[in-house]
Design an enzyme around this catalytic site. Structure first.
Site, PDB file in Angstrom:
ATOM      1  N   MET A  30       0.849  -1.194   0.000  1.00 39.83           N
ATOM      2  CA  MET A  30       0.000   0.000   0.000  1.00 39.83           C
ATOM      3  C   MET A  30       0.885   1.244   0.000  1.00 39.83           C
ATOM      4  SD  MET A  30      -3.408  -1.019   2.082  1.00 39.83           S
ATOM      5  CE  MET A  30      -2.777  -0.862   3.733  1.00 39.83           C
ATOM      6  N   ALA A  32       4.158   3.825   0.916  1.00 38.25           N
ATOM      7  CA  ALA A  32       4.930   4.256   2.095  1.00 38.25           C
ATOM      8  C   ALA A  32       6.001   3.190   2.375  1.00 38.25           C
ATOM      9  CB  ALA A  32       4.024   4.485   3.300  1.00 38.25           C
ATOM     10  N   HIS A  34       9.302   0.891   2.932  1.00 38.25           N
ATOM     11  CA  HIS A  34      10.438   0.914   3.863  1.00 38.25           C
ATOM     12  C   HIS A  34      11.299  -0.318   3.597  1.00 38.25           C
ATOM     13  CE1 HIS A  34       8.011  -2.033   5.955  1.00 38.25           C
ATOM     14  NE2 HIS A  34       7.027  -1.152   6.055  1.00 38.25           N
ATOM     15  N   HIS A  37       9.644  -3.698   2.980  1.00 36.12           N
ATOM     16  CA  HIS A  37       9.177  -3.958   1.608  1.00 36.12           C
ATOM     17  C   HIS A  37      10.357  -4.325   0.716  1.00 36.12           C
ATOM     18  CE1 HIS A  37       5.846  -1.143   2.952  1.00 36.12           C
ATOM     19  NE2 HIS A  37       5.182  -2.201   2.565  1.00 36.12           N
ATOM     20  N   GLY A 147       5.021 -10.147   4.270  1.00 30.82           N
ATOM     21  CA  GLY A 147       5.944 -10.246   5.404  1.00 30.82           C
ATOM     22  C   GLY A 147       5.299 -10.866   6.637  1.00 30.82           C
ATOM     23  N   LYS A 149       5.356  -9.668   9.501  1.00 30.97           N
ATOM     24  CA  LYS A 149       4.787  -8.664  10.413  1.00 30.97           C
ATOM     25  C   LYS A 149       3.263  -8.754  10.427  1.00 30.97           C
ATOM     26  CE  LYS A 149       3.742  -4.638  10.659  1.00 30.97           C
ATOM     27  NZ  LYS A 149       2.928  -3.817  10.334  1.00 30.97           N
ATOM     28  N   GLN A 153      -2.475 -12.014   8.266  1.00 29.27           N
ATOM     29  CA  GLN A 153      -2.710 -11.785   6.829  1.00 29.27           C
ATOM     30  C   GLN A 153      -2.041 -12.894   6.006  1.00 29.27           C
ATOM     31  OE1 GLN A 153      -2.536  -7.857   4.673  1.00 29.27           O
ATOM     32  NE2 GLN A 153      -0.463  -8.512   4.221  1.00 29.27           N
ATOM     33  N   MET A 184       9.390  -2.826  11.274  1.00 24.12           N
ATOM     34  CA  MET A 184       9.184  -1.822  10.222  1.00 24.12           C
ATOM     35  C   MET A 184       7.740  -1.857   9.752  1.00 24.12           C
ATOM     36  SD  MET A 184      12.647  -1.937   8.031  1.00 24.12           S
ATOM     37  CE  MET A 184      14.214  -1.720   8.853  1.00 24.12           C
ATOM     38  N   SER A 186       4.673   0.869   7.579  1.00 25.95           N
ATOM     39  CA  SER A 186       4.374   2.158   6.954  1.00 25.95           C
ATOM     40  C   SER A 186       3.782   3.123   7.987  1.00 25.95           C
ATOM     41  CB  SER A 186       3.374   1.967   5.817  1.00 25.95           C
ATOM     42  OG  SER A 186       3.898   1.047   4.897  1.00 25.95           O
TER      43      SER A 186
HETATM   44  O1  PAF Z   1      -0.008  -5.731   3.666  1.00 29.44           O
HETATM   45  C1  PAF Z   1      -0.460  -4.825   2.945  1.00 29.44           C
HETATM   46  O2  PAF Z   1       0.198  -3.821   2.687  1.00 29.44           O
HETATM   47  C2  PAF Z   1      -1.870  -4.949   2.374  1.00 29.44           C
HETATM   48  O3  PAF Z   1      -2.717  -5.578   3.279  1.00 29.44           O
HETATM   49  C3  PAF Z   1      -1.913  -5.643   1.010  1.00 29.44           C
HETATM   50  C4  PAF Z   1      -1.448  -7.093   1.112  1.00 29.44           C
HETATM   51  C5  PAF Z   1      -1.050  -4.897   0.016  1.00 29.44           C
HETATM   52  C6  PAF Z   1      -3.350  -5.673   0.475  1.00 29.44           C
HETATM   53  O4  PAF Z   1      -3.851  -4.389   0.302  1.00 29.44           O
END
Ligand code: PAF
Length: 284
Positions: A30, A32, A34, A37, A147, A149, A153, A184, A186
């Site tokens: 999404m 931002a 760091h 990512h 990740g 973190k 998810q 880390m 966003s």
């Molecule tokens: O982890 C994230 O940044 C978001 O949940 C993702 C996987 C990009 C879905 O919008």
């Protein structure tokens, strides 16, 4: 780096690459961006011929409109970081590209999306799974990178891939931390210097939890210690500190020696919500 904003042109581009038998790794974000990512980008580059990153702030995964409105937006900087990190393709869609109709599909993962984050952010994982499914269909990657973190998810996406038969591997990428231990994220960009110091309470709680559990301290005592750490620190609020079976995220009341456990924590520093987690090894 190629940048695409629309679906058909990126599909056509990737089709040619796939005809040339190039493997594709996807890093959905999404923005931002760091170093966390960038570690996903590095992993993708090591395992695939082509790395695609997406930047899209997905509205359907936010149950708090203020959180959505205040989510950091740093696209120019993100593009520079991706270029430096060697990303090959950026997919940068807008809302009208990703969602044609109001009231989209809902996805239900049973217990997996009702506990922990799911309890405090109803509908969050449905929104994540929906947008990730769209990315999987558009990009059709061989591998996708998420990740540790956001451990819940990661579990939800694994379930999604299993249930919807996406032919996509999901390598496990450990959390990247700042030198002092802060995971880390966003959202760290929103912390002022004083809050940045206070945010260390999440890492400290996990360290404390791990140390105590490995010593054999009972789960309830460990939870109380973390709770009182938060209660005696100003400007922070604990939402949950739980220990779960790392395989299925069942929240545990007792920690047995055979279970692969993970501690998960969420809470606020000021008005900024942060999460973190850590595995507990060799718990007695
Ligand atoms: O982890 C994230 O940044 C978001 O949940 C993702 C996987 C990009 C879905 O919008």
């Amino acid at each position: 780096m190629e940048i695409f904003k629309e679906i058909e042109p990126i599909r056509a581009f990737l089709k040619t690459k796939k005809e040339q038998k190039k493997s594709v790794g996807l890093v959905p974000t999404m923005g931002a961006l760091h170093d966390g990512h960038l570690s996903l980008i590095r992993a993708s580059k090591a395992q695939n011929d082509l790395t695609v990153c997406s930047i899209y702030i997905n509205p359907t995964q936010f149950n708090n409109p203020t959180d959505l409105a205040k989510y950091p937006k740093t696209v120019e900087k993100d593009i520079a970081m991706l270029q430096q990190g060697g990303c090959d393709v950026l997919f940068l869609p807008d809302n009208s590209t990703m969602y044609k109709k109001e009231g989209g599909l809902k996805l239900d993962f049973g217990v997996l999306d009702k506990v922990l984050e799911g309890e405090f952010r109803p509908g969050h994982f449905s929104g994540v799974a929906l947008v990730v499914s769209k990315f999987f269909n558009i990009i059709q990657p061989d591998r996708a990178y998420f990740g540790q973190k956001d451990f819940q998810q990661f579990k939800v996406i694994n379930r999604l891939v299993e249930e919807l038969k996406f032919n996509i591997e999901l390598p496990f990428i450990p959390t990247m931390r700042e030198a002092d231990g802060l995971a880390m994220s966003s959202r760290n960009l929103r912390l002022n210097p004083e809050e940045r110091v206070k945010a260390l309470i999440f890492f400290k709680s996990l360290q404390l939890g791990k140390e105590e559990l490995l010593k054999g301290t009972s789960l309830s005592v460990v939870k109380n210690k973390v709770k009182s750490l938060f209660e005696t620190t100003s400007g922070v609020r604990l939402e949950y500190f739980e220990i779960a079976n790392a395989e299925n995220l069942t929240v545990l009341e007792n920690v047995g020696s055979s279970v692969n456990c993970i501690m998960l924590i969420a809470g606020f520093v000021g008005e900024i919500r942060l999460i973190d987690n850590m595995f507990v090894k060799d718990v007695k």
